[in-house]
Scaffold this motif. Sequence first.
Motif, PDB file in Angstrom:
ATOM      1  N   LEU A 153      -5.213  -0.003  -1.415  1.00 43.42           N
ATOM      2  CA  LEU A 153      -5.248  -1.080  -2.889  1.00 43.42           C
ATOM      3  C   LEU A 153      -6.151  -1.008  -3.770  1.00 43.42           C
ATOM      4  CD1 LEU A 153      -3.657  -3.876  -0.183  1.00 43.42           C
ATOM      5  CD2 LEU A 153      -2.712  -2.735  -1.364  1.00 43.42           C
ATOM      6  N   ASP A 154      -5.762   0.273  -4.340  1.00 43.91           N
ATOM      7  CA  ASP A 154      -6.675   0.442  -5.060  1.00 43.91           C
ATOM      8  C   ASP A 154      -7.832  -0.536  -6.391  1.00 43.91           C
ATOM      9  OD1 ASP A 154      -7.156   3.480  -4.437  1.00 43.91           O
ATOM     10  OD2 ASP A 154      -5.702   3.622  -5.820  1.00 43.91           O
ATOM     11  N   ASP A 155      -6.904  -1.507  -6.377  1.00 43.88           N
ATOM     12  CA  ASP A 155      -7.753  -3.628  -6.921  1.00 43.88           C
ATOM     13  C   ASP A 155      -7.875  -3.673  -6.403  1.00 43.88           C
ATOM     14  OD1 ASP A 155      -5.402  -2.975  -8.949  1.00 43.88           O
ATOM     15  OD2 ASP A 155      -4.243  -3.998  -8.478  1.00 43.88           O
ATOM     16  N   PHE A 156      -8.441  -3.643  -5.158  1.00 43.38           N
ATOM     17  CA  PHE A 156      -9.095  -4.037  -4.411  1.00 43.38           C
ATOM     18  C   PHE A 156     -10.189  -3.680  -3.644  1.00 43.38           C
ATOM     19  CE2 PHE A 156      -5.791  -6.761  -5.125  1.00 43.38           C
ATOM     20  CZ  PHE A 156      -5.442  -7.975  -5.359  1.00 43.38           C
ATOM     21  N   ASP A 157      -9.822  -2.698  -3.973  1.00 44.91           N
ATOM     22  CA  ASP A 157     -11.117  -1.360  -3.533  1.00 44.91           C
ATOM     23  C   ASP A 157     -11.183  -1.428  -1.629  1.00 44.91           C
ATOM     24  OD1 ASP A 157     -12.691   1.021  -3.344  1.00 44.91           O
ATOM     25  OD2 ASP A 157     -14.976  -0.228  -2.811  1.00 44.91           O
ATOM     26  N   LEU A 158      -9.978  -1.214  -1.206  1.00 42.37           N
ATOM     27  CA  LEU A 158      -9.626  -1.380   0.300  1.00 42.37           C
ATOM     28  C   LEU A 158      -8.346   0.432   0.316  1.00 42.37           C
ATOM     29  CD1 LEU A 158      -8.308  -5.094   0.315  1.00 42.37           C
ATOM     30  CD2 LEU A 158     -10.177  -4.056   1.484  1.00 42.37           C
ATOM     31  N   ALA A 203     -10.272 -11.527   0.762  1.00 44.23           N
ATOM     32  CA  ALA A 203     -11.960 -11.105   0.860  1.00 44.23           C
ATOM     33  C   ALA A 203     -12.502 -10.849   0.271  1.00 44.23           C
ATOM     34  CB  ALA A 203     -11.688 -10.269   2.249  1.00 44.23           C
ATOM     35  N   ARG A 204     -12.384  -9.586  -0.708  1.00 44.55           N
ATOM     36  CA  ARG A 204     -12.477  -9.497  -2.069  1.00 44.55           C
ATOM     37  C   ARG A 204     -13.383 -10.654  -2.790  1.00 44.55           C
ATOM     38  NH1 ARG A 204     -14.850  -5.079   0.131  1.00 44.55           N
ATOM     39  NH2 ARG A 204     -13.569  -3.136   0.020  1.00 44.55           N
ATOM     40  N   ASN A 231      -9.046  -2.939  10.537  1.00 41.35           N
ATOM     41  CA  ASN A 231      -9.903  -2.446   8.850  1.00 41.35           C
ATOM     42  C   ASN A 231     -10.612  -3.624   8.052  1.00 41.35           C
ATOM     43  OD1 ASN A 231      -7.105  -1.205   8.208  1.00 41.35           O
ATOM     44  ND2 ASN A 231      -5.969  -2.322   8.732  1.00 41.35           N
ATOM     45  N   ALA A 232     -10.686  -4.565   8.802  1.00 39.68           N
ATOM     46  CA  ALA A 232     -12.389  -5.238   8.156  1.00 39.68           C
ATOM     47  C   ALA A 232     -13.411  -4.673   8.581  1.00 39.68           C
ATOM     48  CB  ALA A 232     -12.533  -7.071   8.742  1.00 39.68           C
ATOM     49  N   ARG A 233     -13.879  -3.764   9.513  1.00 36.83           N
ATOM     50  CA  ARG A 233     -14.721  -3.252  10.114  1.00 36.83           C
ATOM     51  C   ARG A 233     -14.575  -2.045   8.927  1.00 36.83           C
ATOM     52  NH1 ARG A 233     -13.415  -4.643  15.260  1.00 36.83           N
ATOM     53  NH2 ARG A 233     -12.844  -2.673  15.374  1.00 36.83           N
ATOM     54  N   LEU A 234     -13.357  -1.117   8.733  1.00 33.57           N
ATOM     55  CA  LEU A 234     -13.452   0.087   8.161  1.00 33.57           C
ATOM     56  C   LEU A 234     -14.055  -0.256   6.148  1.00 33.57           C
ATOM     57  CD1 LEU A 234     -12.226   2.837   8.228  1.00 33.57           C
ATOM     58  CD2 LEU A 234     -10.611   2.119   6.528  1.00 33.57           C
ATOM     59  N   ASN A 235     -14.183  -1.427   6.178  1.00 28.97           N
ATOM     60  CA  ASN A 235     -14.172  -1.994   4.306  1.00 28.97           C
ATOM     61  C   ASN A 235     -15.604  -2.958   4.392  1.00 28.97           C
ATOM     62  OD1 ASN A 235     -11.922  -0.683   2.390  1.00 28.97           O
ATOM     63  ND2 ASN A 235     -10.290  -1.731   5.056  1.00 28.97           N
ATOM     64  N   ASP A 236     -15.634  -3.089   5.890  1.00 23.92           N
ATOM     65  CA  ASP A 236     -17.270  -2.942   5.593  1.00 23.92           C
ATOM     66  C   ASP A 236     -17.228  -4.712   5.442  1.00 23.92           C
ATOM     67  OD1 ASP A 236     -19.110  -1.177   6.512  1.00 23.92           O
ATOM     68  OD2 ASP A 236     -19.134  -0.376   4.403  1.00 23.92           O
TER      69      ASP A 236
END
Length: 443
Positions: free
Chosen positions: A260-265, A316-317, A338-343
């Motif tokens: 999800l590039d709009d949110f850098d995820l 969350a962003r 996925n939360a951990r993956l994206n810090d």
Amino acid sequence: MSRRRRKSLPAEPVRCVIERLSHDGRGIAHQNGKTQFVDGALPGETVMAKVVGSRSKFDELRTLEVLEPVAERVTPPCEFADLCGGCSLQHMAGDAQIAFKEKTLREHFAHFGGIEPEHWEPPMRSPDLGYRRKARLGVRFVPKRDSVLVGFREKRNSFLTDIDRCVVMDPRIGDRITDLRAMLYTLQAHDSIAQVEVACGDDAAALVFRNMEPLGSADYERLVAFGKAHDLHIYLQPKGPDTVHRIWPEQGEERLSYRLDDFDLTLKFHPMDFTQVNAGINHKMVALAVEWLDVQPGERVLDLFCGLGNFTLPLARRAGQVVGVEGDDAMVVRGRENARLNDLDNVSFHGANLQGDFTGESWAREGFDKILIDPPRSGAEEVCEYLTAFGARRIVYVSCNPATLARDAGVLVAKGYRLVRAGVMDMFPHTTHVESIALFERK
């Protein structure tokens, strides 16, 4: 006791004048006091159709010839469209399809208490071919033909459609149906593979083979070779869902992913996890939902039926704190991964029974400023009864069933919310599936 004799059906085609479409995309006509549901016919057309089923109050028919076509009729992009049950509206132009879906949503809102949004959102569109990333393909060995069939069920029966490609499926799979059939035929267990689950991420695609009997080493090697040759991940499912395991590639975690590039995820998922079938629509849908909620730093946001975090993590962003709640424990685990993956450290995932009162749960006691809800087809009538307890100023409701959305909208309106905006999203082009989104604001 004598066996009831099946009523014989007319052998001669029937002339039908189509008045409108049913919600499942069939043309509706009337003759001799009976309703006729006609596959492959459009409103305003006159067709010749074959009776394929008969009940006391209605007949079911299949179009054989269009005598008087309407402007909305087009040549289906798939040669199997008339028979295959995977799509039902390929004979209808894209603009007409989306207008039909919007009309369906309008009618459901009107049916449930005369509700009307203050503003209709323009329909959300994306390319209508090659979009489908999730599917379940049936497999059947036909001894009389000495061949293996792979595909979707035929319209309104249990037979598999004999196809060699699927133009609506992701090309990594849709263009390889012939190769898949040929490989399955070479297996010693070709008559004991029941189905193939398809799951595609951005960079990899996977096939999950439901093998009813243990596979020999030769069959195992053929499946691995097929994965290598076509750059596909290969999984087996010998019994229940918890037995699914990958046999190719041999290394690495059993995950696909999408961005999800709009949110850098980056979100990772197992092939058997629920993910949205249409990546293009999903990107737009997530962005629109976040925009409508107008999340501000410091706000608390609740995401119900959150799955693996498709909405939770983008929220969350923007927010101070996001709580994702899901009834499937496996999805709770995936969300945390996925939360951990994206810090992301301002988001938490919890399992809960979303069919009862959950307002007393520890994660719910502080209330929420905004709420997003994306329930299954059955909707969230029970959930909506409790949402007002949180005091949220805005609620975004994403729905895969216009009937339950309209029903639940009635609950929210009765509890003090305005239906501000609503619109349809063409998640499943060429089908009658209606995906929609609605925004509610507290009065």
